[in-house]
Every structure is written in structure tokens, then in C-alpha cells.
Design a protein around this motif. Structure first.
Motif, PDB file in Angstrom:
ATOM      1  N   VAL A 316       0.850  -1.309  -0.073  1.00 30.10           N
ATOM      2  CA  VAL A 316      -0.043   0.021   0.079  1.00 30.10           C
ATOM      3  C   VAL A 316       0.748   1.204  -0.107  1.00 30.10           C
ATOM      4  O   VAL A 316       2.073   1.244   0.622  1.00 30.10           O
ATOM      5  N   GLY A 317       0.224   2.293  -0.574  1.00 30.51           N
ATOM      6  CA  GLY A 317       1.019   3.567  -0.714  1.00 30.51           C
ATOM      7  C   GLY A 317       1.610   3.946   0.772  1.00 30.51           C
ATOM      8  O   GLY A 317       0.625   3.925   1.861  1.00 30.51           O
ATOM      9  N   SER A 318       2.662   4.635   0.845  1.00 32.23           N
ATOM     10  CA  SER A 318       3.264   4.959   2.349  1.00 32.23           C
ATOM     11  C   SER A 318       2.689   6.299   2.500  1.00 32.23           C
ATOM     12  O   SER A 318       2.286   6.864   1.680  1.00 32.23           O
ATOM     13  N   GLU A 319       2.614   6.528   3.805  1.00 30.73           N
ATOM     14  CA  GLU A 319       2.079   7.889   4.332  1.00 30.73           C
ATOM     15  C   GLU A 319       2.789   9.134   3.918  1.00 30.73           C
ATOM     16  O   GLU A 319       4.149   8.809   3.965  1.00 30.73           O
ATOM     17  N   GLY A 320       2.234   9.943   3.621  1.00 33.87           N
ATOM     18  CA  GLY A 320       3.247  11.362   3.500  1.00 33.87           C
ATOM     19  C   GLY A 320       3.461  11.115   1.831  1.00 33.87           C
ATOM     20  O   GLY A 320       4.115  12.251   1.406  1.00 33.87           O
ATOM     21  N   HIS A 321       2.938  10.339   1.103  1.00 27.93           N
ATOM     22  CA  HIS A 321       3.196  10.250  -0.445  1.00 27.93           C
ATOM     23  C   HIS A 321       2.044   9.942  -1.224  1.00 27.93           C
ATOM     24  O   HIS A 321       1.469   9.463  -1.167  1.00 27.93           O
ATOM     25  N   THR A 322       1.951  11.443  -2.156  1.00 25.13           N
ATOM     26  CA  THR A 322       0.849  11.287  -3.003  1.00 25.13           C
ATOM     27  C   THR A 322       1.308  11.567  -4.426  1.00 25.13           C
ATOM     28  O   THR A 322       2.120  12.824  -4.332  1.00 25.13           O
TER      29      THR A 322
END
Ligand code: ADP
Length: 384
Positions: A316-322
Motif C-alpha cells: 500500500v502507498g506509504s504515508e506522506g506520499h501522493t
């Protein structure tokens, strides 16, 4: 109905990663497919024969998509049921059947179904508005902690919340919901059952899911589950009863809780390929996607035994990364024996968005689990 190298076509509602992986099997057998999905970037787009962009909940869109098809299946439950009912009347085969989808789409109807069929599940109460829940708490008829579940449109834990205080109660969305007792479980299990149009069923071994402590999403799925045989047998018995009660065609993933007293309770079901069956792509004789296809085409079902133990790690996508996705250190995990990454092909990452998964196969489940942790620590899904 012969779908092999003919002009017959299967339609798939939904073009996410489950659709994409289902298409690996249709491509293997050269079966013609159309996919409907609202997103231009749908992962399944690259593997179908024809892609149609459109709203899965819109009657006319779903009807128009389906009217010239021979068979329709789904990879997501939130689709327009009335259109599927009409298509079924007009002779298009729809698997899972619309009546199954209609029940499962709504968590309140699903829970009623378990009670009507005397299938074990946690106690619950239905509410039409959140104010009624607050009122019940104020009058002492409900006490914390409890589990709130939105009746419809929930997925991956977004429509579910453990509520421990009045403050948390304030954060809940309004609308029809159910309030369920909090189950004290030792394990979360899942059993995938597959039913062919002729009625034959098979089951995969019981798997165990481990959840992320804060996001409440599945982090690891282990096959086989590390539980006593008698509990595994009970889980299979209950899952088989649920499958018989629904009479669905295709896959049914049954999620279950195992309590410290050895009781097995149904959490919820999904009538389609499921995250808890991804291990089967590499670890089983027949992967869940091919099995689903066999069932809906009324072909002999494949062997569900495992070739080795398997652990799946969700990426899943890491926190703080969009933003534009980057799979950091994927070369390092590829250097480990028995580690197989799957990249779903979503261009943009967001915190906790499912971007892929990794399967670890090994003769020993405990070793596979250790490697899975190493994979989780090494690989990260970020934007650059
Ligand atoms: P979703 O439809 O979003 O997958 P679930 O109903 O599977 O939602 O719930 C997500 C998670 O919330 C479960 O896997 C479990 O960890 C937790 N949960 C759900 N119901 C209960 C319950 N009655 N008691 C304790 N935990 C629960």
C-alpha cells in the motif's frame, strides 16, 4: 456454451486489480472480454479485448454494456443490480447472480441472511440514522466499545469503525448502518469456496489474515492458517454452509473470526476473487482467478491444494506520499528466493492505496512469514 476461440464474450464489471488478474486467465485461454470501469487508468484496461469507460452504478450504462454479451461477471460488488436483473431476464448469464449481489451489497441484508439461515455471526442491531445510534448510547441501550458498519458502499475498512467513545461517535457518517458487538478474536480467517453452475463445489485451505494496527487493512495473508485442524475444519464447514445458502455461482470468499473459545463467526462475504486468495496464483495448483472462470463457464473445477506454503503481503502507498508511484527497493526483494511481486499498474500512489502485492512461497509457513516481514521492511511505495 463454448467460449474457447469463438466469438462469445465475457463482460467484467470493474477494471481494478482483481479484473486485471482475472484477465491473465482469460488471456491464457484466449477468451474474449469487455471491461467496464469509470477510470481511464483502470489496471484491467491493458489486458481486455475492449474497454468501455462508464459508471458501474448507472442503469443505462450497465445495461448497454451487457446487452450484446454472453456472460457477465464482476470484480466489485457496487454495480447496478436492476440492469443486471434485466439482462438476466433477456438471457445474458450473470454470475454471481443478481440476487446474491443484492444481498451482499448491503451489510444489513447480509447479516439478516445469516440469522435467517442460522449461520453463526456476531450480534448486531440495525439503525437508519446515526442520531438513533447516539440516542441509544445516551439512553444506555448501547455501550462502548462497539463496531459501526455502514450498510452500503463500504470497502477495505472505510465503512467500518470500532467506536470506543462519544468523541469517536461524532466522527461517523450519517445513513443506514448496523452496530455490531465487538468480537474478541484470536484469528481472522478466510475460506474461498467455488461453485460451478452444475452445483459442484470446492474449497481452498483456510487462510489467516493479519491486519495493520492503525489502518485496519489486511497486511499479510498466510496459507495455511496456523490454527488447529479442528478449528480449520469448522471454518470450512461454516463457509460451505454459507455457500450452500447463497447458491452463488463462481467464487465466494468467506471472512471469519475465530474466538479464544474456539467459536467460528462469519464476518462478511464477497462473491468474487478476493485479496485473501492472491496466494493461490503461485502457491496453489489452480489460482482463484482461473477457478472463478472455470465455475462461471461451467467447466470442471481445478484442484485447490497448495504446492507450497504461501504468504501474501499487500503493498500500500506509504504515508506522506501522493503522486506518481515509485517502487523503492524492488530490485532488492527480487533477489530473495520465492518472492514474487505483482504491480497493479495504478499510476498515482496515495497513503494506504492498494498498489500491488507480493507473494512469498516456501515449504515452511513460518519461514515464508519471516521473509514477508523482510519484504515489508525493504520495499516501500512512494512518490518521487
Ligand atoms: P470491509 O467491508 O471494509 O472489509 P469488514 O466488515 O471486513 O469491512 O471489517 C474490517 C475489519 O474490521 C475486520 O477485518 C476486523 O478486523 C474489524 N472488525 C469488523 N467487525 C468486527 C467485529 N464485530 N469485532 C471486532 N472487529 C471487527
Amino acid at each position: 456454451m463454448d467460449f474457447f476461440s469463438t466469438s462469445k464474450t465475457i463482460g467484467i464489471l470493474g477494471g481494478g486489480q482483481l479484473g486485471k488478474m482475472l484477465l491473465y486467465s482469460t488471456r491464457k485461454w484466449d477468451i474474449n472480454t469487455h471491461v467496464l470501469d469509470p477510470s481511464d487508468d483502470a489496471p484491467a484496461r491493458i489486458a481486455c479485448n475492449k474497454f468501455i469507460k462508464g459508471d458501474l452504478m448507472d442503469y443505462q450504462t450497465v445495461y448497454d454494456f451487457g446487452k450484446n454479451l454472453d456472460l457477465i461477471t464482476i470484480e466489485i460488488e457496487n454495480v447496478n443490480i436492476q440492469a443486471l436483473e434485466q439482462l438476466e431476464k433477456e438471457g445474458v448469464k450473470v454470475y454471481p447472480q443478481p440476487y446474491v449481489l443484492k444481498n451482499i451489497q448491503n451489510k444489513c441484508l447480509q447479516k439478516r441472511f445469516y440469522n435467517q439461515n442460522k449461520l453463526p455471526t456476531a450480534h448486531y442491531e440495525e439503525f437508519t440514522r446515526i442520531d438513533e445510534v447516539k440516542d441509544a448510547v445516551a439512553k444506555g441501550k448501547l455501550s462502548f466499545p462497539f463496531v459501526w458498519k455502514s450498510a452500503s458502499m463500504g470497502y477495505d475498512g472505510y465503512g467500518v469503525k470500532i467506536v470506543r467513545s462519544n468523541k469517536e461517535l461524532e466522527t461517523l457518517l450519517d445513513g443506514a448502518c448496523l452496530i455490531e458487538e465487538m468480537v474478541n478474536f484470536t484469528h481472522e480467517l478466510a475460506v474461498i469456496i467455488c461453485r460451478r453452475a452444475q452445483g459442484e463445489t470446492v474449497n481452498y485451505p483456510v487462510v489467516e489474515s493479519e491486519f495493520h494496527p492503525t489502518s485496519n487493512q489486511v497486511e499479510y495473508v498466510l496459507c495455511p492458517a496456523r490454527i488447529d485442524k479442528k478449528h480449520a475444519d469448522r471454518a470450512i464447514e461454516i463457509a460451505t454452509k454459507v455457500s450452500e445458502a447463497y447458491g452463488h455461482i463462481g467464487l465466494l470468499a468467506v471472512e471469519l473470526f475465530l474466538t479464544p473459545e474456539g467459536e467460528v463467526l462469519i464476518n462478511e462475504v464477497a462473491p468474487r476473487p478476493h485479496n485473501s486468495g492472491h496466494f493461490s496464483i503461485e502457491a496453489s495448483y489452480t489460482c482463484q482467478f482461473e477457478q472463478h472462470l472455470r465455475a462461471i463457464l461451467n467447466l470442471p473445477l481445478g484442484k485447490t491444494d497448495s504446492k507450497s506454503a504461501g504468504v501474501m503481503v499487500n503493498l500500500v502507498g506509504s504515508e506522506g506520499h501522493t503522486g506518481a508511484v515509485h517502487y523503492k527497493n524492488i530490485d532488492q526483494i527480487l533477489a530473495i528466493d520465492g518472492v514474487i511481486p505483482h504491480i497493479y499498474g495504478k499510476k498515482e500512489t496515495r497513503p494506504n492505496r492498494k498498489m500491488g502485492h507480493v507473494t512469498i512461497i516456501h515449504s515452511e509457513i513460518e519461514t515464508a512469514r519471516k521473509i514477508a516481514e523482510q519484504v515489508k521492511q525493504t520495499l516501500s511505495i512512494i512518490s518521487k
